[in-house]
Design a protein around this motif. Sequence first.
Motif, PDB file in Angstrom:
ATOM      1  N   PHE A   1      52.604  19.960 -37.437  1.00  0.00           N
ATOM      2  CA  PHE A   1      52.874  20.171 -36.012  1.00  0.00           C
ATOM      3  C   PHE A   1      54.043  19.311 -35.524  1.00  0.00           C
ATOM      4  O   PHE A   1      54.225  19.127 -34.319  1.00  0.00           O
ATOM      5  CB  PHE A   1      51.620  19.864 -35.189  1.00  0.00           C
ATOM      6  N   ARG A   2      54.803  18.768 -36.479  1.00  0.00           N
ATOM      7  CA  ARG A   2      55.992  17.960 -36.201  1.00  0.00           C
ATOM      8  C   ARG A   2      55.708  16.762 -35.290  1.00  0.00           C
ATOM      9  O   ARG A   2      56.526  16.382 -34.451  1.00  0.00           O
ATOM     10  CB  ARG A   2      57.114  18.830 -35.610  1.00  0.00           C
ATOM     11  N   GLY A   3      54.525  16.195 -35.413  1.00  0.00           N
ATOM     12  CA  GLY A   3      54.174  14.999 -34.658  1.00  0.00           C
ATOM     13  C   GLY A   3      53.754  15.245 -33.233  1.00  0.00           C
ATOM     14  O   GLY A   3      53.496  14.288 -32.493  1.00  0.00           O
ATOM     15  N   ASN A   4      53.662  16.512 -32.827  1.00  0.00           N
ATOM     16  CA  ASN A   4      53.246  16.847 -31.467  1.00  0.00           C
ATOM     17  C   ASN A   4      51.735  16.640 -31.345  1.00  0.00           C
ATOM     18  O   ASN A   4      50.937  17.405 -31.901  1.00  0.00           O
ATOM     19  CB  ASN A   4      53.611  18.303 -31.164  1.00  0.00           C
ATOM     20  N   VAL A   5      51.344  15.589 -30.651  1.00  0.00           N
ATOM     21  CA  VAL A   5      49.927  15.226 -30.548  1.00  0.00           C
ATOM     22  C   VAL A   5      49.126  16.308 -29.833  1.00  0.00           C
ATOM     23  O   VAL A   5      47.976  16.589 -30.189  1.00  0.00           O
ATOM     24  CB  VAL A   5      49.761  13.858 -29.847  1.00  0.00           C
ATOM     25  N   PHE A   6      49.722  16.939 -28.830  1.00  0.00           N
ATOM     26  CA  PHE A   6      49.033  18.001 -28.083  1.00  0.00           C
ATOM     27  C   PHE A   6      48.660  19.151 -29.018  1.00  0.00           C
ATOM     28  O   PHE A   6      47.512  19.584 -29.061  1.00  0.00           O
ATOM     29  CB  PHE A   6      49.935  18.501 -26.955  1.00  0.00           C
ATOM     30  N   ARG A   7      49.647  19.626 -29.781  1.00  0.00           N
ATOM     31  CA  ARG A   7      49.374  20.702 -30.734  1.00  0.00           C
ATOM     32  C   ARG A   7      48.428  20.234 -31.841  1.00  0.00           C
ATOM     33  O   ARG A   7      47.564  20.994 -32.294  1.00  0.00           O
ATOM     34  CB  ARG A   7      50.678  21.198 -31.359  1.00  0.00           C
ATOM     35  N   SER A   8      48.607  18.996 -32.264  1.00  0.00           N
ATOM     36  CA  SER A   8      47.790  18.466 -33.354  1.00  0.00           C
ATOM     37  C   SER A   8      46.313  18.434 -32.981  1.00  0.00           C
ATOM     38  O   SER A   8      45.445  18.793 -33.784  1.00  0.00           O
ATOM     39  CB  SER A   8      48.267  17.064 -33.744  1.00  0.00           C
ATOM     40  N   VAL A   9      46.010  18.007 -31.762  1.00  0.00           N
ATOM     41  CA  VAL A   9      44.608  17.937 -31.332  1.00  0.00           C
ATOM     42  C   VAL A   9      43.993  19.341 -31.286  1.00  0.00           C
ATOM     43  O   VAL A   9      42.860  19.545 -31.732  1.00  0.00           O
ATOM     44  CB  VAL A   9      44.499  17.241 -29.957  1.00  0.00           C
ATOM     45  N   ILE A  10      44.750  20.309 -30.771  1.00  0.00           N
ATOM     46  CA  ILE A  10      44.238  21.689 -30.731  1.00  0.00           C
ATOM     47  C   ILE A  10      44.059  22.233 -32.142  1.00  0.00           C
ATOM     48  O   ILE A  10      43.002  22.788 -32.493  1.00  0.00           O
ATOM     49  CB  ILE A  10      45.192  22.594 -29.934  1.00  0.00           C
ATOM     50  N   GLY A  11      45.077  22.056 -32.987  1.00  0.00           N
ATOM     51  CA  GLY A  11      45.001  22.547 -34.359  1.00  0.00           C
ATOM     52  C   GLY A  11      43.909  21.868 -35.157  1.00  0.00           C
ATOM     53  O   GLY A  11      43.167  22.527 -35.907  1.00  0.00           O
ATOM     54  N   CYS A  12      43.777  20.555 -35.002  1.00  0.00           N
ATOM     55  CA  CYS A  12      42.738  19.813 -35.733  1.00  0.00           C
ATOM     56  C   CYS A  12      41.342  20.186 -35.244  1.00  0.00           C
ATOM     57  O   CYS A  12      40.377  20.165 -36.021  1.00  0.00           O
ATOM     58  CB  CYS A  12      42.970  18.310 -35.590  1.00  0.00           C
ATOM     59  N   SER A  13      41.225  20.540 -33.974  1.00  0.00           N
ATOM     60  CA  SER A  13      39.924  20.989 -33.451  1.00  0.00           C
ATOM     61  C   SER A  13      39.514  22.311 -34.097  1.00  0.00           C
ATOM     62  O   SER A  13      38.347  22.500 -34.478  1.00  0.00           O
ATOM     63  CB  SER A  13      39.997  21.147 -31.927  1.00  0.00           C
ATOM     64  N   ILE A  14      40.484  23.220 -34.243  1.00  0.00           N
ATOM     65  CA  ILE A  14      40.205  24.492 -34.927  1.00  0.00           C
ATOM     66  C   ILE A  14      39.825  24.227 -36.381  1.00  0.00           C
ATOM     67  O   ILE A  14      38.873  24.803 -36.914  1.00  0.00           O
ATOM     68  CB  ILE A  14      41.437  25.420 -34.839  1.00  0.00           C
TER      69      ILE A  14
END
Length: 440
Positions: A349-362
């Motif tokens: 996610f290129r270090g984007n914490v917002f996207r990372s949290v959503i992706g990691c939740s999935i």
Amino acid sequence: MLQSFMDIFMSLGSSVFIPIIIIILGLILRMKPGKAIISGLTIGIGFIGLSMVTGLMTDALGPAIELMVEKYGLSLSIMDLGSGTAGPVSFSTAMGVIVIPIAFAINILLVYLRMTKTFNVDVWNLWQPALIGIMVWGITGDFLIGVLSIIPSFLIELILADLATPFMAKFYGFPGMTCTHIMANCGLVLAVPLNWLFDKIPGFNKIDVNPEKIQEKFGVVGDPIIIGFVIGVIIGALAGYTVPKMLTLGVQMAAVLKIMPKMVALFMEGLTPIADATKEFTGKYLGGREVNIGMDAALVVGNSSVMSTSLLMIPITLLIGVILPGNKVLPFGDLPTIVFALALMVAGFRGNVFRSVIGCSIYTVFMLYGATYLAPALTTAYGLAGYELGSGLISYVSAGLWPNVLVVGITSILSVPGLLILTVVALVVLFYINRKSVKE
């Protein structure tokens, strides 16, 4: 005799036997003995420093997680022992002895055939293919089928390591190295397509949250120390801590985010001479084959975006575990070290914490379902290793990694033919992703 030797060797811990392997590798690569020893010991110091920091994180977060479980009356039927128990379990059986020569022989052959660019020196994390072997042994009752299952498991590890190489170089700044930690690499398979999808969503694709940009925009508020402190205080509040304990947890998490990158820098200091010697050696003796040194995810967990995402995922994972229909695993033991399961996803996610949290939740949803599915096989595996567990089932969140589910699931349905098919498919994939090297 061999088992006794392996017991002694593995009892040394990664801070000793990984440096030994690095020193031996350095000598094979024609490094000067003194330089090889310094590289190995520097990496050992990095492991010790990292263990101290992760120990601080685990000791600080463990009681908070336990209080959250009690405070909100959470109760599920499968106990989460944490992935930290799985390595010792794997290497306490004959499967743990066998996995090392099998993996080494396969790795050398595939490097020579230009079907992989990864040379794995991370012996400790071979516990993951070994654990798959033990689970297969448990569900089939056949030790040899368990041994056979190690082969596609290790091939998957090499596939993921080869795919992770550009992320290690571009995002984390480790050229000539890759990660051979299956737990860390698995999430890339989901993160890359999800990131592509997020790029296509209007509005959503404009949201970019990472510690560097926060610090650039808001100054001191975006400093990793402040981010760690705030997240620690929030976790303390969710656990019902008093204000002094909340603040203490905040300072401890700030310390983790500040010190972790400094420990990781020691790995880079020790590995850079090895990577340089590898390139020189392969250019001279292996026809210029490109070889990347495969190491533990410890190299990347110190990244501020990785740590921020992982700390945020602790209460989120607990919540998902409770509300997820069909899940029976109560997230607990794996939460303080879940950073290792999410590390490469953040790079995707290129270090984007917002996207990372959503992706990691999935991703966590899939892991929890996988952990529930594998609980009987995992409980049997622990039993084969001589661990007394009582009458209930055990598992842990990151036990539900898709390679674990894939190999154990295919074996339970198709037995040996399924493993042979999986092995052939894995070899084809390795050939495909490394085809440019094969053509040279």
